[in-house]
Scaffold this motif. Structure first.
Motif, PDB file in Angstrom:
ATOM      1  N   PRO A   1      25.493   9.755  51.396  1.00  0.00           N
ATOM      2  CA  PRO A   1      25.824  11.116  51.826  1.00  0.00           C
ATOM      3  C   PRO A   1      24.614  12.052  51.732  1.00  0.00           C
ATOM      4  N   SER A   2      24.591  13.038  52.623  1.00  0.00           N
ATOM      5  CA  SER A   2      23.465  13.975  52.642  1.00  0.00           C
ATOM      6  C   SER A   2      23.533  14.913  51.438  1.00  0.00           C
ATOM      7  N   LYS A   3      22.396  15.564  51.156  1.00  0.00           N
ATOM      8  CA  LYS A   3      22.362  16.538  50.057  1.00  0.00           C
ATOM      9  C   LYS A   3      23.371  17.648  50.291  1.00  0.00           C
ATOM     10  N   LYS A   4      23.525  18.001  51.574  1.00  0.00           N
ATOM     11  CA  LYS A   4      24.437  19.078  51.926  1.00  0.00           C
ATOM     12  C   LYS A   4      25.877  18.697  51.573  1.00  0.00           C
ATOM     13  N   ASP A   5      26.240  17.448  51.865  1.00  0.00           N
ATOM     14  CA  ASP A   5      27.599  16.986  51.545  1.00  0.00           C
ATOM     15  C   ASP A   5      27.827  16.951  50.036  1.00  0.00           C
ATOM     16  N   ILE A   6      26.804  16.488  49.310  1.00  0.00           N
ATOM     17  CA  ILE A   6      26.923  16.432  47.857  1.00  0.00           C
ATOM     18  C   ILE A   6      27.145  17.837  47.293  1.00  0.00           C
ATOM     19  N   LEU A   7      26.367  18.788  47.822  1.00  0.00           N
ATOM     20  CA  LEU A   7      26.501  20.169  47.366  1.00  0.00           C
ATOM     21  C   LEU A   7      27.905  20.693  47.686  1.00  0.00           C
ATOM     22  N   ALA A   8      28.395  20.365  48.879  1.00  0.00           N
ATOM     23  CA  ALA A   8      29.741  20.803  49.277  1.00  0.00           C
ATOM     24  C   ALA A   8      30.785  20.210  48.334  1.00  0.00           C
ATOM     25  N   LEU A   9      30.594  18.940  47.989  1.00  0.00           N
ATOM     26  CA  LEU A   9      31.525  18.278  47.067  1.00  0.00           C
ATOM     27  C   LEU A   9      31.519  18.985  45.710  1.00  0.00           C
ATOM     28  N   ARG A  10      30.312  19.271  45.225  1.00  0.00           N
ATOM     29  CA  ARG A  10      30.215  19.911  43.903  1.00  0.00           C
ATOM     30  C   ARG A  10      30.828  21.289  43.906  1.00  0.00           C
ATOM     31  N   ARG A  11      30.733  21.974  45.041  1.00  0.00           N
ATOM     32  CA  ARG A  11      31.269  23.334  45.082  1.00  0.00           C
ATOM     33  C   ARG A  11      32.793  23.342  45.158  1.00  0.00           C
ATOM     34  N   LYS A  12      33.397  22.176  45.323  1.00  0.00           N
ATOM     35  CA  LYS A  12      34.847  22.111  45.334  1.00  0.00           C
ATOM     36  C   LYS A  12      35.424  21.943  43.923  1.00  0.00           C
ATOM     37  N   SER A  13      34.563  21.574  42.976  1.00  0.00           N
ATOM     38  CA  SER A  13      35.102  21.339  41.640  1.00  0.00           C
ATOM     39  C   SER A  13      34.306  22.098  40.580  1.00  0.00           C
ATOM     40  N   GLY A  14      34.973  22.321  39.453  1.00  0.00           N
ATOM     41  CA  GLY A  14      34.299  22.894  38.299  1.00  0.00           C
ATOM     42  C   GLY A  14      34.380  21.874  37.185  1.00  0.00           C
ATOM     43  N   MET A  15      33.382  21.880  36.286  1.00  0.00           N
ATOM     44  CA  MET A  15      33.427  20.869  35.240  1.00  0.00           C
ATOM     45  C   MET A  15      33.267  21.485  33.856  1.00  0.00           C
ATOM     46  N   VAL A  16      34.037  20.934  32.920  1.00  0.00           N
ATOM     47  CA  VAL A  16      33.914  21.335  31.518  1.00  0.00           C
ATOM     48  C   VAL A  16      33.402  20.118  30.759  1.00  0.00           C
ATOM     49  N   PHE A  17      32.296  20.318  30.036  1.00  0.00           N
ATOM     50  CA  PHE A  17      31.617  19.189  29.409  1.00  0.00           C
ATOM     51  C   PHE A  17      32.039  19.005  27.952  1.00  0.00           C
ATOM     52  N   GLN A  18      31.853  17.786  27.480  1.00  0.00           N
ATOM     53  CA  GLN A  18      32.142  17.494  26.085  1.00  0.00           C
ATOM     54  C   GLN A  18      31.320  18.392  25.145  1.00  0.00           C
ATOM     55  N   ASN A  19      30.036  18.511  25.444  1.00  0.00           N
ATOM     56  CA  ASN A  19      29.197  19.347  24.562  1.00  0.00           C
ATOM     57  C   ASN A  19      28.878  20.695  25.203  1.00  0.00           C
ATOM     58  N   TYR A  20      29.799  21.239  25.962  1.00  0.00           N
ATOM     59  CA  TYR A  20      29.815  22.592  26.539  1.00  0.00           C
ATOM     60  C   TYR A  20      28.731  22.827  27.596  1.00  0.00           C
ATOM     61  N   ASN A  21      27.459  22.491  27.239  1.00  0.00           N
ATOM     62  CA  ASN A  21      26.361  22.740  28.172  1.00  0.00           C
ATOM     63  C   ASN A  21      26.324  24.170  28.686  1.00  0.00           C
ATOM     64  N   LEU A  22      26.607  25.132  27.817  1.00  0.00           N
ATOM     65  CA  LEU A  22      26.419  26.524  28.228  1.00  0.00           C
ATOM     66  C   LEU A  22      24.931  26.772  28.407  1.00  0.00           C
ATOM     67  N   PHE A  23      24.592  27.794  29.208  1.00  0.00           N
ATOM     68  CA  PHE A  23      23.189  28.155  29.366  1.00  0.00           C
ATOM     69  C   PHE A  23      22.775  28.981  28.153  1.00  0.00           C
ATOM     70  N   PRO A  24      21.913  28.443  27.298  1.00  0.00           N
ATOM     71  CA  PRO A  24      21.655  29.107  26.016  1.00  0.00           C
ATOM     72  C   PRO A  24      20.923  30.441  26.163  1.00  0.00           C
ATOM     73  N   HIS A  25      20.237  30.626  27.301  1.00  0.00           N
ATOM     74  CA  HIS A  25      19.455  31.850  27.467  1.00  0.00           C
ATOM     75  C   HIS A  25      20.260  32.956  28.135  1.00  0.00           C
ATOM     76  N   LYS A  26      21.559  32.699  28.326  1.00  0.00           N
ATOM     77  CA  LYS A  26      22.403  33.716  28.939  1.00  0.00           C
ATOM     78  C   LYS A  26      23.586  34.019  28.019  1.00  0.00           C
ATOM     79  N   THR A  27      24.046  35.264  28.052  1.00  0.00           N
ATOM     80  CA  THR A  27      25.206  35.627  27.245  1.00  0.00           C
ATOM     81  C   THR A  27      26.448  34.972  27.844  1.00  0.00           C
ATOM     82  N   ALA A  28      27.554  35.054  27.090  1.00  0.00           N
ATOM     83  CA  ALA A  28      28.812  34.485  27.579  1.00  0.00           C
ATOM     84  C   ALA A  28      29.138  35.046  28.961  1.00  0.00           C
TER      85      ALA A  28
END
Lengths: 249, 238
Positions: free
Chosen positions: A74-101
């Motif tokens: 699949p093209s990069k564009k399709d992959i991006l489209a696929l990712r934009r259809k879902s949200g993910m919650v990670f086991q170890n959160y993976n919050l952006f540490p340099h940004k506030t909540a």
């Protein structure tokens, strides 16, 4: 409806997934159980192409239909489209540490969806309120407990209004006393009608919330059905053994 | 009064004190107008090269062009790290005219310094980018960002924090190394010092003075580095 067909994935010589099929109906909560190494997390990560399956098809047929055939690169564009259809919650959160909540939650809507900052800000504040963290909006991740970080992670994923919410063992890294807050948040999402796929070891959560429970082992789906079916009357030996081990904890 | 103060120093004479005082402002002027701009321009261009090189080296290999770029980048780094900076800027300024390429002194110095910084800083940048956990890339992807957005918004700021101390070193080193531009006839600070010293045949006081002026400017840089580190640490658990 989301159709997943024949997902195969291996890392080098190590075959992890040997053909997984799954249908997810809108508003449904699917819980994936299975011993570690069964491939459940890998499968979840294939659903948003964090892992690239060697073959398999994922289809979203609704307002914005999308069909991805992994065998056909699949093209990069399709992959991006696929990712934009879902949200993910990670086991170890993976919050952006340099940004506030608040900034963590706003990042996607502003940068990806191009929402005006004031609107994104208001919506992010509403989401933080929903996960019970209104008072922590301006805190950095390192100032939050694990459970609070995970709830920010949930708000961050929700902010993009995804069609599908993926949860990768969201409570596994949490201290026991913090698990319930996160599970309660997830329960309320299920009630609101979010479509969710949850990889977890929380058997009670599966029993209370799931519409469909899947047991994976050795890279295949061993058994699936409603939680009652599965827990009260498991058909497969491997399911019985696994459930027995889970319950004996 | 300044004269008297200087005269109280060992080995100091009237004429030396005059020399030191007269050389001071031209040196500071050359530092502010030439040495510092030279360092800043070279550092900016060098950092652009460094980030590009680091990304080429860090992204998983895809395609023939990437493979070729990787080889070129490795040769580039090897040459720059394996030869003295003095040789590099001499080649650019004195060597290239032999094949018909004429470059003015200041651009020649900037080219030489930038190429040098690009190669050295690329290692720092590569290490800093690698130090950001893989989960941060994934988190960026799962909120729908593409590679460039994730790099710019999520990875680069975190990598920058890690890179501040070593890059500060690089910049401070570069600022002092701009003195090498004197070799290609750029009238930066040290060349001014040389000119003054040559006229008087009295080298010691003027060269010591030049060293002190470099040192003073470096203090400012030390201070900026400390401020930057403190600012970047605001989101890190202590």
């Amino acid at each position: 409806m989301i159709k997943v067909r024949n997902i195969h994935k291996s890392f080098g010589d190590n075959t992890i997934l040997r053909g997984i099929d799954l249908d997810i109906t809108k508003g449904e909560v699917v819980v994936i159980l299975g011993p570690s190494g069964s491939g459940k997390t890998t499968f979840l990560r294939c659903l948003n192409a964090l892992e690239m399956p060697e073959q398999g098809i994922i289809e979203f047929d609704n307002a914005n239909p999308l069909s991805i055939n992994f065998a056909a690169k699949p093209s990069k564009k399709d992959i991006l489209a696929l990712r934009r259809k879902s949200g993910m919650v990670f086991q170890n959160y993976n919050l952006f540490p340099h940004k506030t909540a608040l900034e963590n939650v706003m990042e996607g809507p502003v940068q990806v969806q191009g929402k005006p900052a004031p609107q994104a800000r208001q919506e992010a504040l509403d989401l933080l309120k929903k996960v019970g963290l209104s008072d922590k909006a301006d805190w950095y991740p390192f100032q939050l407990s694990g459970g609070q970080q995970q709830r920010v992670g949930i708000a961050r994923a929700l902010a993009l209004q995804p069609e599908l919410m993926l949860f990768d063992e969201p409570t596994s890294a949490l201290d026991p006393e913090l698990v319930q807050d996160v599970l309660d948040t997830m329960k309320s999402l299920a009630k609101e009608g979010w479509t969710m796929v949850v990889v977890t070891h929380e058997i009670k959560f599966a029993l209370d919330v799931a519409d469909l429970v899947i047991v994976m082992d050795g890279g295949v789906i061993v058994e699936q059905g409603s939680p009652q079916q599965l827990f009260d009357n498991p058909q497969h030996e491997r399911t019985k053994a696994f459930l027995h081990r889970l319950r004996s904890h | 009064m300044l004269n008297n103060l200087l005269l109280s120093l060992p080995f100091m004479t009237e004429s030396r004190a005059d020399l030191v005082i007269n050389a001071f402002w031209p040196m500071v002027e050359a530092a502010v107008l030439v040495s510092i701009p030279l360092a800043i321009a070279s550092f900016i261009i060098g950092m652009i090269i460094a980030v590009g090189v680091a990304l080429i080296r860090i992204t998983p290999v895809n395609g023939l062009i990437h493979r070729i770029a990787l080889v070129l980048v490795k040769i580039y780094i090897s040459i720059i790290r394996g030869t003295p900076m003095l040789v590099q800027i001499s080649v650019v300024f004195y060597g290239l005219p032999a094949i018909g390429i004429f470059i003015d002194p200041i651009p020649a110095a900037i080219i030489g310094f930038s190429l040098n910084i690009g190669a050295y800083a690329s290692e720092t940048v590569r290490a800093a980018i690698s130090s950001v956990p893989k989960g941060q890339w994934e988190a960026g992807y799962t909120i729908g960002m593409n590679y460039i957005q994730t790099f710019r918004r999520i990875i680069a700021p975190q990598a920058f924090r890690v890179a501040v101390p070593p890059l500060s070193n690089t910049f401070i080193g570069l600022f002092k190394d701009t003195s090498l531009a004197s070799v290609v006839t750029v009238t930066e600070m040290f060349r001014v010092a040389q000119q003054v010293a040559n006229m008087s045949y009295d080298f010691l006081p003027v060269y010591i003075e030049a060293g002190l002026v470099y040192w003073c400017f470096c203090w400012i840089l030390f201070f900026v580095q400390a401020r930057l580190e403190k600012r970047m640490a605001r989101y890190v658990a202590r």
